[in-house]
Scaffold this motif. Structure first.
Motif, mmCIF file in Angstrom:
data_model
loop_
_atom_site.group_PDB
_atom_site.id
_atom_site.type_symbol
_atom_site.label_atom_id
_atom_site.label_comp_id
_atom_site.label_asym_id
_atom_site.label_seq_id
_atom_site.Cartn_x
_atom_site.Cartn_y
_atom_site.Cartn_z
ATOM 1 N N LEU A 1 0.830 -1.211 0.000
ATOM 2 C CA LEU A 1 0.000 0.000 0.000
ATOM 3 C C LEU A 1 0.860 1.256 0.000
ATOM 4 O O LEU A 1 0.529 2.240 -0.678
ATOM 5 C CB LEU A 1 -0.919 -0.024 1.224
ATOM 6 C CG LEU A 1 -2.033 -1.073 1.218
ATOM 7 C CD1 LEU A 1 -2.784 -1.050 2.532
ATOM 8 C CD2 LEU A 1 -3.002 -0.842 0.056
ATOM 9 N N ARG A 20 2.195 1.729 -3.499
ATOM 10 C CA ARG A 20 1.138 2.167 -4.417
ATOM 11 C C ARG A 20 0.780 3.634 -4.179
ATOM 12 O O ARG A 20 0.559 4.403 -5.114
ATOM 13 C CB ARG A 20 -0.083 1.282 -4.259
ATOM 14 C CG ARG A 20 -1.157 1.545 -5.310
ATOM 15 C CD ARG A 20 -2.194 0.446 -5.338
ATOM 16 N NE ARG A 20 -3.118 0.631 -6.438
ATOM 17 C CZ ARG A 20 -2.894 0.259 -7.678
ATOM 18 N NH1 ARG A 20 -1.767 -0.355 -7.971
ATOM 19 N NH2 ARG A 20 -3.770 0.462 -8.638
ATOM 20 N N TYR A 21 0.710 4.024 -2.908
ATOM 21 C CA TYR A 21 0.415 5.419 -2.600
ATOM 22 C C TYR A 21 1.516 6.329 -3.149
ATOM 23 O O TYR A 21 1.242 7.380 -3.731
ATOM 24 C CB TYR A 21 0.300 5.592 -1.084
ATOM 25 C CG TYR A 21 0.255 7.038 -0.653
ATOM 26 C CD1 TYR A 21 -0.902 7.791 -0.798
ATOM 27 C CD2 TYR A 21 1.379 7.641 -0.101
ATOM 28 C CE1 TYR A 21 -0.935 9.124 -0.411
ATOM 29 C CE2 TYR A 21 1.363 8.969 0.283
ATOM 30 C CZ TYR A 21 0.199 9.702 0.133
ATOM 31 O OH TYR A 21 0.179 11.021 0.512
ATOM 32 N N TRP A 22 2.790 5.928 -2.962
ATOM 33 C CA TRP A 22 3.892 6.741 -3.477
ATOM 34 C C TRP A 22 3.825 6.870 -4.991
ATOM 35 O O TRP A 22 4.046 7.949 -5.552
ATOM 36 C CB TRP A 22 5.208 6.109 -3.050
ATOM 37 C CG TRP A 22 6.414 6.932 -3.400
ATOM 38 C CD1 TRP A 22 6.987 7.912 -2.664
ATOM 39 C CD2 TRP A 22 7.192 6.840 -4.598
ATOM 40 N NE1 TRP A 22 8.074 8.440 -3.310
ATOM 41 C CE2 TRP A 22 8.227 7.805 -4.500
ATOM 42 C CE3 TRP A 22 7.123 6.041 -5.742
ATOM 43 C CZ2 TRP A 22 9.167 7.976 -5.498
ATOM 44 C CZ3 TRP A 22 8.072 6.221 -6.742
ATOM 45 C CH2 TRP A 22 9.079 7.171 -6.608
ATOM 46 N N GLN A 70 1.099 6.600 -6.928
ATOM 47 C CA GLN A 70 -0.039 7.431 -7.314
ATOM 48 C C GLN A 70 0.232 8.902 -7.027
ATOM 49 O O GLN A 70 -0.171 9.774 -7.802
ATOM 50 C CB GLN A 70 -1.285 6.958 -6.561
ATOM 51 C CG GLN A 70 -1.807 5.612 -7.042
ATOM 52 C CD GLN A 70 -3.040 5.168 -6.281
ATOM 53 O OE1 GLN A 70 -3.317 5.651 -5.183
ATOM 54 N NE2 GLN A 70 -3.784 4.244 -6.841
ATOM 55 N N ARG A 71 0.914 9.170 -5.934
ATOM 56 C CA ARG A 71 1.249 10.559 -5.634
ATOM 57 C C ARG A 71 2.185 11.134 -6.688
ATOM 58 O O ARG A 71 2.018 12.286 -7.128
ATOM 59 C CB ARG A 71 1.911 10.627 -4.254
ATOM 60 C CG ARG A 71 2.271 12.031 -3.803
ATOM 61 C CD ARG A 71 2.887 12.016 -2.399
ATOM 62 N NE ARG A 71 3.257 13.352 -1.976
ATOM 63 C CZ ARG A 71 4.410 13.943 -2.273
ATOM 64 N NH1 ARG A 71 5.304 13.278 -3.000
ATOM 65 N NH2 ARG A 71 4.681 15.166 -1.852
ATOM 66 N N ILE A 131 -7.158 8.209 -7.937
ATOM 67 C CA ILE A 131 -6.102 8.456 -6.961
ATOM 68 C C ILE A 131 -6.699 8.858 -5.618
ATOM 69 O O ILE A 131 -6.233 8.436 -4.558
ATOM 70 C CB ILE A 131 -5.149 9.548 -7.500
ATOM 71 C CG1 ILE A 131 -4.371 9.007 -8.711
ATOM 72 C CG2 ILE A 131 -4.190 10.019 -6.424
ATOM 73 C CD1 ILE A 131 -3.552 10.051 -9.408
ATOM 74 N N GLY A 178 -8.003 5.744 -4.054
ATOM 75 C CA GLY A 178 -6.875 4.932 -3.594
ATOM 76 C C GLY A 178 -6.272 5.475 -2.309
ATOM 77 O O GLY A 178 -5.960 4.719 -1.382
ATOM 78 N N CYS A 179 -6.128 6.802 -2.224
ATOM 79 C CA CYS A 179 -5.574 7.393 -0.998
ATOM 80 C C CYS A 179 -6.506 7.152 0.189
ATOM 81 O O CYS A 179 -6.055 6.884 1.305
ATOM 82 C CB CYS A 179 -5.344 8.890 -1.207
ATOM 83 S SG CYS A 179 -4.035 9.273 -2.405
ATOM 84 N N VAL A 210 -6.124 3.563 1.262
ATOM 85 C CA VAL A 210 -4.852 3.395 1.976
ATOM 86 C C VAL A 210 -4.966 3.916 3.409
ATOM 87 O O VAL A 210 -4.516 3.278 4.369
ATOM 88 C CB VAL A 210 -3.715 4.121 1.225
ATOM 89 C CG1 VAL A 210 -2.465 4.192 2.080
ATOM 90 C CG2 VAL A 210 -3.412 3.401 -0.079
#
Length: 566
Positions: free
Chosen positions: A134, A137-139, A141-142, A451, A454-455, A458
């Motif tokens: 996670l 994935r967050y990194w 998407q950011r 995004i 997703g955030c 997360v």
């Protein structure tokens, strides 16, 4: 091909993971060959995780059950897979499969493990597998969101430059039309009237020659006005004689027009002489060709010097010098002391020298103007043979053109685009150099929503994991209280005490942490029932665990033993 920096980093990471796997294997009493073989597999999986993220994640999850050294590898592979598995559904499926595979193989590998122990293993897998995935994935998407915003900003800046360029073009066309309608008409009238006056039989020869100079000057002014109007109107190249294109402001003969370079200086001198001026031209050095912009600037220096001399020092001798130096051409126009008062009514815009300085600066040269020691005036220009304006193609003024230049590695090898218009530069960062900003900007709502979702997911999972870790910690503390005692408590129990008093003092031992006496335990007394508890002390070895055993028979304590189980 990977850059050198990435090769070094990946090699170092693989080496560290291999050392961890070898160390863990040797501590678990695995053979050296097995530990080294498992370490080599871990190093290979680490190198393949970028190209095969899903497959490597499943392999690492399967290997984490029998080999404890795979735990660091599992976290690294999960981070990489979270970054590189694009679709949300595919990522969820791969991570769910990896989690189920690791937990299932753990249950198979440890058949005597209780449900509580498997629950703890499941929480550990959440921390080692899901959390890095996670986070990766967050990194990713950011970073994608930041790149999209930068690209959209680049598009907006380019659109603004295009709109500004169109506005300048429209204004230039209006100015060109006004110049053509006003100045063109007046110059045409001057040329027609001076042409008719030149053939008048009542004029003397000197008068007819002066009128001819006026007519030629008006015709030359019409040619220059036509060139300027053409540049203002469309900003495109103006044609040479014979159909060859000529850049706006470059040197060359237009249709019927004089040369506006060093070659045209002789015609300026001749025209001034016919007007009655005493003009001398001097050449020195080996003649060399100039860049078009510098050639035109040399012509303008002489033209401006002659014009100022005629206006402000009529009758004074004029000396023009063309000196070819090794690296540049030096153009000088020097007039002697004023011998007569300047005639009034001569218009002066006061912008001639300023314009010359700007022309010289654009070609990498300079212009100097000032009085001389004998009371005259001197105008000089230094113009290099090859200018920066000719080495790098420049855009016509007012047009917005994008040119790409390299940027440092600190920007991850991306490119920078500069939108130039009207002398102003707008820094536009294109980050990846690919023409996909428009498509991403048009569809920016969909990636943005994905995004954001997703955030949110997360963040929710992170909160759930924190709660799970807190609950698991409290659960382990409670289970430890049921299964472990301090050595001082063991020493306080005496043989012969009643079973009830001993059991009331000690924990019940009904915990998943208490798995029995294990290997190495001494035999129990015949006909007795025993209570086995763990010690809070550390064993003498990695695989040795201190244990206390209390055996009861006939309602009293008949034996207590302290030993280590393996």
């Amino acid at each position: 091909m990977w850059p050198t920096r990435r090769i070094v980093g990946e090699s170092f990471l693989s080496l560290v993971l291999m050392l961890l796997v070898v160390s863990t294997g040797l501590l678990d009493d695995d053979s050296t060959a097995l530990a080294v073989g498992v370490a080599l597999v871990a190093g290979l999986l680490s190198l393949l995780r970028r190209g095969l993220p899903a497959s490597v994640l499943l392999a690492a999850a399967a290997g984490s059950a029998p080999f404890g050294g795979f735990a660091p590898l599992l976290a690294v592979v999960a981070w990489s897979a979270g970054r590189r598995i694009g679709a949300r559904g595919r990522a969820a499926g791969v991570f769910s499969l990896a989690y189920a595979l690791a937990l299932g193989l753990t249950a198979v590998w440890e058949p005597h493990a209780s449900v509580s122990l498997l629950a703890i293993a499941g929480m550990f897998l959440l921390v080692a597998l899901v959390v890095p995935g996670l986070a990766g994935r967050y990194w990713s998407q950011r970073r994608t969101l930041a790149d999209t915003l930068h690209e959209y900003n680049a598009q907006l800046l380019r659109e603004r430059a295009m709109i500004a360029g169109q506005a300048r073009m429209l204004e230039r066309q209006r100015i060109a039309q006004d110049m053509h309608d006003s100045l063109g008409h007046q110059l045409a009238l001057i040329a027609v009237h001076t042409g008719a006056l030149e053939v008048d039989r009542e004029l003397t020869g000197q008068q007819r020659e002066a009128v001819g100079v006026l007519r030629e000057a008006s015709v030359a002014a019409m040619h220059e006005l036509r060139d300027v109007v053409g540049v203002l109107r469309d900003g495109a190249d103006t044609p040479r004689a014979g159909g060859e294109p000529r850049a706006a402001g470059a040197v060359g003969e237009g249709p019927g027009g004089p040369s506006r370079g060093v070659a045209g200086i002789d015609s300026l001198v001749e025209t001034s002489r016919r007007a009655g001026a005493d003009v001398e031209i001097r050449h020195s050095g080996e003649k060399r060709p100039l860049a078009p912009a510098a050639d035109h600037a040399a012509y303008r220096v002489v033209q401006e010097g002659l014009t100022n001399a005629h206006k402000h020092a009529p009758g004074a001798p004029i000396t023009i010098g063309l000196r070819y130096e090794p690296d540049s051409l030096v153009v000088e126009v020097a007039s002697g002391p004023v011998t007569a008062e300047a005639r009034g009514g001569v218009a002066s815009g006061g912008q001639g020298l300023t314009g010359l300085e700007e022309r010289a600066r654009l070609v990498g040269g300079m212009v100097h103007a000032g009085p001389t020691a004998d009371g005259g005036f001197r105008l000089a220009g230094v113009l290099p043979y090859t200018s920066s304006a000719d080495r790098v193609p420049s855009a016509p003024p007012g047009d917005a053109v994008a040119t790409s230049t390299a940027v440092p590695d600190g920007l991850r090898g991306r490119s920078r685009t500069a939108a130039t218009g009207g002398g102003d530069t707008l820094a536009v960062v294109a980050w990846n150099g690919l023409p996909k900003e428009l498509a991403r900007a048009v569809n920016r709502s969909r990636p943005g929503n994905g995004i954001a979702i997703g955030c949110g997911v997360v963040a929710l999972i992170a909160v759930v994991l924190v709660i799970a870790v807190v609950v698991a910690g409290a659960f382990l503390v409670r289970e430890a209280d049921k299964a472990m005692i301090d050595p001082t408590e063991y020493d306080a129990v005496r043989i012969g005490q009643s079973e009830k008093s001993v059991r009331d003092t000690l924990p019940a031992g009904d915990s998943f942490l208490n798995t029995g006496p294990g290997d190495g335990a001494p035999p129990e007394p015949a006909g007795s029932t025993c209570l086995t508890l763990l010690s809070t002390e550390v064993g003498s070895g990695w695989d040795a665990e201190p244990v206390f055993r209390f055996c009861f028979k006939g309602g009293e304590l008949i034996e207590k033993k302290s030993f280590e189980r393996t």
